[in-house]
Design a protein around this motif. Sequence first.
Motif, mmCIF file in Angstrom:
data_model
loop_
_atom_site.group_PDB
_atom_site.id
_atom_site.type_symbol
_atom_site.label_atom_id
_atom_site.label_comp_id
_atom_site.label_asym_id
_atom_site.label_seq_id
_atom_site.Cartn_x
_atom_site.Cartn_y
_atom_site.Cartn_z
ATOM 1 N N THR A 17 0.834 -1.204 0.000
ATOM 2 C CA THR A 17 0.000 0.000 0.000
ATOM 3 C C THR A 17 0.868 1.254 0.000
ATOM 4 O O THR A 17 0.607 2.203 -0.745
ATOM 5 C CB THR A 17 -0.931 -0.013 1.241
ATOM 6 N N ALA A 18 1.924 1.263 0.806
ATOM 7 C CA ALA A 18 2.825 2.421 0.880
ATOM 8 C C ALA A 18 3.550 2.645 -0.446
ATOM 9 O O ALA A 18 3.739 3.791 -0.866
ATOM 10 C CB ALA A 18 3.828 2.240 2.013
ATOM 11 N N CYS A 19 3.945 1.567 -1.118
ATOM 12 C CA CYS A 19 4.597 1.694 -2.428
ATOM 13 C C CYS A 19 3.640 2.327 -3.434
ATOM 14 O O CYS A 19 4.033 3.228 -4.191
ATOM 15 C CB CYS A 19 5.054 0.329 -2.949
ATOM 16 N N ARG A 20 2.420 1.861 -3.445
ATOM 17 C CA ARG A 20 1.434 2.422 -4.381
ATOM 18 C C ARG A 20 1.222 3.910 -4.113
ATOM 19 O O ARG A 20 1.158 4.707 -5.039
ATOM 20 C CB ARG A 20 0.123 1.645 -4.291
ATOM 21 N N ARG A 21 1.107 4.268 -2.838
ATOM 22 C CA ARG A 21 0.929 5.689 -2.481
ATOM 23 C C ARG A 21 2.123 6.531 -2.918
ATOM 24 O O ARG A 21 1.968 7.687 -3.286
ATOM 25 C CB ARG A 21 0.740 5.834 -0.970
ATOM 26 N N ALA A 22 3.318 5.939 -2.836
ATOM 27 C CA ALA A 22 4.546 6.660 -3.206
ATOM 28 C C ALA A 22 4.787 6.632 -4.713
ATOM 29 O O ALA A 22 5.745 7.242 -5.195
ATOM 30 C CB ALA A 22 5.744 6.054 -2.471
ATOM 31 N N THR A 68 17.574 -0.711 -4.924
ATOM 32 C CA THR A 68 16.289 -0.978 -4.272
ATOM 33 C C THR A 68 16.299 -0.477 -2.837
ATOM 34 O O THR A 68 15.355 0.193 -2.391
ATOM 35 C CB THR A 68 15.966 -2.486 -4.320
ATOM 36 N N LEU A 69 17.355 -0.790 -2.096
ATOM 37 C CA LEU A 69 17.454 -0.327 -0.706
ATOM 38 C C LEU A 69 17.473 1.199 -0.639
ATOM 39 O O LEU A 69 16.817 1.801 0.219
ATOM 40 C CB LEU A 69 18.698 -0.911 -0.036
ATOM 41 N N ALA A 70 18.208 1.836 -1.542
ATOM 42 C CA ALA A 70 18.268 3.302 -1.561
ATOM 43 C C ALA A 70 16.894 3.904 -1.845
ATOM 44 O O ALA A 70 16.486 4.876 -1.188
ATOM 45 C CB ALA A 70 19.285 3.774 -2.606
ATOM 46 N N THR A 71 16.179 3.327 -2.786
ATOM 47 C CA THR A 71 14.841 3.827 -3.125
ATOM 48 C C THR A 71 13.891 3.654 -1.953
ATOM 49 O O THR A 71 13.158 4.586 -1.592
ATOM 50 C CB THR A 71 14.285 3.088 -4.363
ATOM 51 N N ALA A 73 14.609 3.311 1.235
ATOM 52 C CA ALA A 73 15.011 4.185 2.343
ATOM 53 C C ALA A 73 14.624 5.633 2.052
ATOM 54 O O ALA A 73 14.154 6.346 2.949
ATOM 55 C CB ALA A 73 16.508 4.066 2.596
ATOM 56 N N CYS A 74 14.794 6.067 0.819
ATOM 57 C CA CYS A 74 14.437 7.429 0.424
ATOM 58 C C CYS A 74 12.952 7.698 0.657
ATOM 59 O O CYS A 74 12.566 8.788 1.064
ATOM 60 C CB CYS A 74 14.801 7.644 -1.043
ATOM 61 N N HIS A 75 12.124 6.690 0.424
ATOM 62 C CA HIS A 75 10.672 6.822 0.615
ATOM 63 C C HIS A 75 10.248 6.431 2.029
ATOM 64 O O HIS A 75 9.057 6.323 2.308
ATOM 65 C CB HIS A 75 9.927 5.981 -0.420
ATOM 66 N N ARG A 76 11.222 6.187 2.896
ATOM 67 C CA ARG A 76 10.997 5.823 4.302
ATOM 68 C C ARG A 76 10.168 4.557 4.467
ATOM 69 O O ARG A 76 9.370 4.443 5.391
ATOM 70 C CB ARG A 76 10.385 6.982 5.069
ATOM 71 N N LEU A 77 10.359 3.625 3.551
ATOM 72 C CA LEU A 77 9.681 2.339 3.645
ATOM 73 C C LEU A 77 10.527 1.328 4.402
ATOM 74 O O LEU A 77 10.030 0.291 4.835
ATOM 75 C CB LEU A 77 9.351 1.820 2.238
#
Length: 146
Positions: A17-22, A68-71, A73-77
């Motif tokens: 859900t958080a990925c979709r929102r971001a 992937t980890l950088a992305t 972390a950048c989106h605070r996931l």
Amino acid sequence: MERSNHLLDDQFQMFETACRRAGLRLTHQRLEVYRELARAEDHPSAETLHQRLRRSIPTLSLDTVYRTLATLACHRLINKVDTVESQARFEATQHQHHHLICSKCKQITDFEWHSIDALPLPAQANEWGQVESKNVVVYGLCAHCQ
């Protein structure tokens, strides 16, 4: 202690859900990196995650894991755990907590410290700008290494 499958299922659902929102695509690699990180209790590095994931995704590159980890972390996931070592460590845990890091074996252990969490920041920190998070990292020797 392994996390229950029910809790992991809930965590994956919140992640999706958080990925979709971001606006982030739910690629197979992204989902598998997150899934492995959510299962991990050792705050793995990108290299460690890559080694674990290569068993199920032989074509996965280390660069893809790093990106992937950088992305995420950048989106605070996910959280990047601050250490004095040059190798970043990661976790999927999103609740407020702090870290104990063994100076010898480098093991990272989560702990809660509610009295510190409840304290207001000093004026100097508030004057600095907008604080987004606060955490404590404690270094020492774990019981195993003493």
